[in-house]
Motif scaffolding. Sequence first.
Motif, short mmCIF file in Angstrom:
data_model
loop_
_atom_site.label_atom_id
_atom_site.label_comp_id
_atom_site.label_asym_id
_atom_site.label_seq_id
_atom_site.Cartn_x
_atom_site.Cartn_y
_atom_site.Cartn_z
N LEU A 152 0.81 -1.22 0.00
CA LEU A 152 0.00 0.00 0.00
C LEU A 152 0.85 1.27 0.00
CD1 LEU A 152 -2.64 -1.03 2.71
CD2 LEU A 152 -2.92 -1.11 0.23
N LEU A 153 2.12 1.13 0.26
CA LEU A 153 2.97 2.30 0.50
C LEU A 153 3.57 2.86 -0.79
CD1 LEU A 153 4.77 0.87 3.65
CD2 LEU A 153 2.99 2.62 3.62
N ASN A 154 3.57 4.17 -0.89
CA ASN A 154 4.16 4.87 -2.02
C ASN A 154 4.99 6.03 -1.47
OD1 ASN A 154 4.84 6.38 -4.26
ND2 ASN A 154 2.81 6.34 -5.17
N PRO A 155 6.32 5.91 -1.49
CA PRO A 155 7.17 6.96 -0.89
C PRO A 155 7.00 8.33 -1.51
CG PRO A 155 8.43 4.95 -1.26
CD PRO A 155 7.11 4.77 -1.96
N GLN A 156 6.46 8.42 -2.73
CA GLN A 156 6.28 9.72 -3.37
C GLN A 156 5.05 10.46 -2.85
OE1 GLN A 156 6.70 8.29 -7.59
NE2 GLN A 156 8.23 9.92 -7.67
N LEU A 157 4.30 9.84 -1.95
CA LEU A 157 3.14 10.48 -1.34
C LEU A 157 3.36 10.69 0.15
CD1 LEU A 157 0.26 8.32 -2.91
CD2 LEU A 157 1.17 10.49 -3.76
N HIS A 158 2.87 11.82 0.67
CA HIS A 158 2.79 11.97 2.12
C HIS A 158 1.86 10.87 2.64
CE1 HIS A 158 4.86 15.82 2.55
NE2 HIS A 158 4.17 16.29 1.51
N THR A 159 2.26 10.20 3.70
CA THR A 159 1.45 9.11 4.23
C THR A 159 1.08 9.40 5.68
OG1 THR A 159 2.53 7.51 2.78
CG2 THR A 159 1.33 6.63 4.68
N VAL A 160 -0.22 9.48 5.94
CA VAL A 160 -0.71 9.61 7.31
C VAL A 160 -1.33 8.27 7.70
CG1 VAL A 160 -2.38 10.74 8.83
CG2 VAL A 160 -1.10 12.09 7.17
N ILE A 161 -0.90 7.76 8.83
CA ILE A 161 -1.37 6.46 9.31
C ILE A 161 -2.19 6.67 10.58
CG2 ILE A 161 -0.69 4.15 10.07
CD1 ILE A 161 1.97 4.64 8.53
N GLY A 162 -3.47 6.35 10.50
CA GLY A 162 -4.35 6.50 11.66
C GLY A 162 -4.58 5.17 12.37
N GLN A 163 -5.43 5.21 13.40
CA GLN A 163 -5.78 4.01 14.17
C GLN A 163 -4.56 3.41 14.87
OE1 GLN A 163 -8.87 4.42 14.00
NE2 GLN A 163 -9.90 3.24 12.40
N VAL B 94 4.48 9.92 7.62
CA VAL B 94 5.70 9.57 6.90
C VAL B 94 5.84 10.56 5.75
CG1 VAL B 94 6.98 7.76 5.71
CG2 VAL B 94 5.28 7.14 7.45
N PRO B 95 6.76 11.52 5.84
CA PRO B 95 6.89 12.53 4.79
C PRO B 95 7.24 11.91 3.44
CG PRO B 95 8.08 13.18 6.78
CD PRO B 95 7.70 11.75 6.96
N ARG B 96 6.74 12.53 2.38
CA ARG B 96 7.02 12.06 1.02
C ARG B 96 8.49 12.25 0.68
NH1 ARG B 96 7.73 15.29 -3.17
NH2 ARG B 96 6.79 13.78 -4.60
N SER B 97 8.97 11.48 -0.29
CA SER B 97 10.36 11.60 -0.73
C SER B 97 10.47 11.18 -2.18
CB SER B 97 11.27 10.73 0.14
OG SER B 97 12.59 10.71 -0.37
N ASP B 98 11.32 11.91 -2.92
CA ASP B 98 11.63 11.52 -4.31
C ASP B 98 12.98 10.83 -4.39
OD1 ASP B 98 9.31 12.46 -5.60
OD2 ASP B 98 10.04 14.52 -5.45
N GLU B 99 13.53 10.44 -3.24
CA GLU B 99 14.85 9.83 -3.22
C GLU B 99 14.86 8.56 -4.08
OE1 GLU B 99 18.08 8.32 0.08
OE2 GLU B 99 16.61 9.86 0.59
N GLU B 100 15.87 8.46 -4.94
CA GLU B 100 15.92 7.37 -5.91
C GLU B 100 16.03 6.01 -5.25
OE1 GLU B 100 18.32 6.26 -10.05
OE2 GLU B 100 18.73 8.11 -8.97
N SER B 101 16.72 5.92 -4.13
CA SER B 101 16.89 4.63 -3.47
C SER B 101 15.56 4.04 -3.02
CB SER B 101 17.82 4.77 -2.26
OG SER B 101 17.27 5.67 -1.30
N LEU B 102 14.59 4.90 -2.69
CA LEU B 102 13.27 4.41 -2.30
C LEU B 102 12.48 3.96 -3.52
CD1 LEU B 102 12.20 7.07 0.36
CD2 LEU B 102 13.00 4.74 0.77
#
Length: 499
Positions: free
Chosen positions: A154-165, A225-233
């Motif tokens: 479900l995770l996409n490092p290029q998006l800001h991710t907010v995790i609730g619950q 989880v802040p977004r990142s365009d870092e190539e390694s991710l």
Amino acid sequence: MTGHITVVGLGTGDESQLTLGVWRRLQEASPHIYARTGRHPVFAWLQENGIAFTTFDHLYERHDDFEDVYASIADELLALASADPQRKIVYAVPGHPMVAERTTQLLRECCPEAGVELAVLGGESFLDQSFLRLGFDPIEGFQLLDATRLGAKLLNPQLHTVIGQVYDAFTASDAKLALMDVYPDDYPVVVGHALGVEGEERILRVPLYELDRVEGYGNLSLIWVPRSDEESLQNRSFHRLHEIVEILRSPEGCPWDREQTHASIRKNFIEETYEVLETIDDDDPDAMCEELGDVLLQIMLHAQMEQETGAFTVYDVIQGLNEKLIRRHPHVFGTKEADNADDALANWQAVKDEEKAKKGVDTAQVSRLAGVPRDLPGLMKAWKLQKKAAEVGFDWDRIEDVYAKIEEELQELREAAGADEEEARAELGDLLFAVVNAARFLKADPEEALARTNRKFVARFSYIEQKLQENGKSFDETNLEEMEFFWQEAKKVSKNSLS
């Protein structure tokens, strides 16, 4: 309709987050107010203002699973609404009723069938406070995920991710493990407790590996989880691989890659496959990881060539494979049973036959030898052909009969060897085919057996080279007798190493 339920959102902080419409509805409905949980900053203020309410906190203690709690809440609300159609029940939930609130969804599903009228009044959600207090703009790319159902896919490092619950440290630990499948262990993440609640708000920035060591997790906690365009991710994602292959084949890409066709890289596929088999034989996981990547590249290149013609894409390949795996495993994804591997194979074959019938293939008219790939290595193809023939009874009864056939073919090879070169080649093929029969009776894969012998030969010949080097000799300076001596010595060394 036989009843009325209005779901209202209390916001995520204190009473200052209540909308005027929700406040008025609460005043009108008291004491017919039911709260999913009383653990919310607004309820102390409601009590001070004489607003009576009942909570469902007791259901959390009665059930071990959140889904059971939510189902019980929905059932009780429907029962209350049905018992007194004139009573206008208000159901109060934290945050916004349509954001991460499972009970609202259950009511939306069940109320029409129960004849209960349902209304929903919004409130400030924890997302509003997330954007405000954490300081990021969701337009940059944003996803909201549930900590209790979090998975790497479900995770996409290029998006800001907010995790609730994130109710407790155990949930935070599960979230950490899922995140570590995509992000490095020291990736900076942010934990927010009670955002927007004066005197209780806490915002902590920690490395990912410390996520479950943070104290204070509860109903008002989240992870950002802040977004990142870092190539390694990006390099851990399939879509990045697809993008790279597209670039390589593009006009601005690599001249060599652009020139390739299915035919020109056909042999590469074979070579890369055998290199994977070598890593399996060597029990070398690191090398296997690299070589499997090379095989995957061949798949991507062939799929990309077809994408350029509009025939299909690699995602069509993936879809077809997924559907086939589900379809051919009815004992896993359906209602059939399989108690052992033979049952599973029988299920697979039955589904395969059904697929052929749907395509108009008359299996009764298809050769029993069909389905063996034309370009398989010779030993493997002979083994598969013999196995298919044996399934209909065309086979030797005893392995002794096979040995006799090998001796017969060997004698015919001896007779042809000095007379006719073409006939000798044919007799050699017959001898190899008979040897494959012996392998089948011994339940030994002939390709694997020969591969083991090849490795044994390489090891013993390497021993000869080593001994000659130790003695300061080259092959020009030795003879067959000395090499045979070292060969026999190598056999003894290998036997001792196994004992």
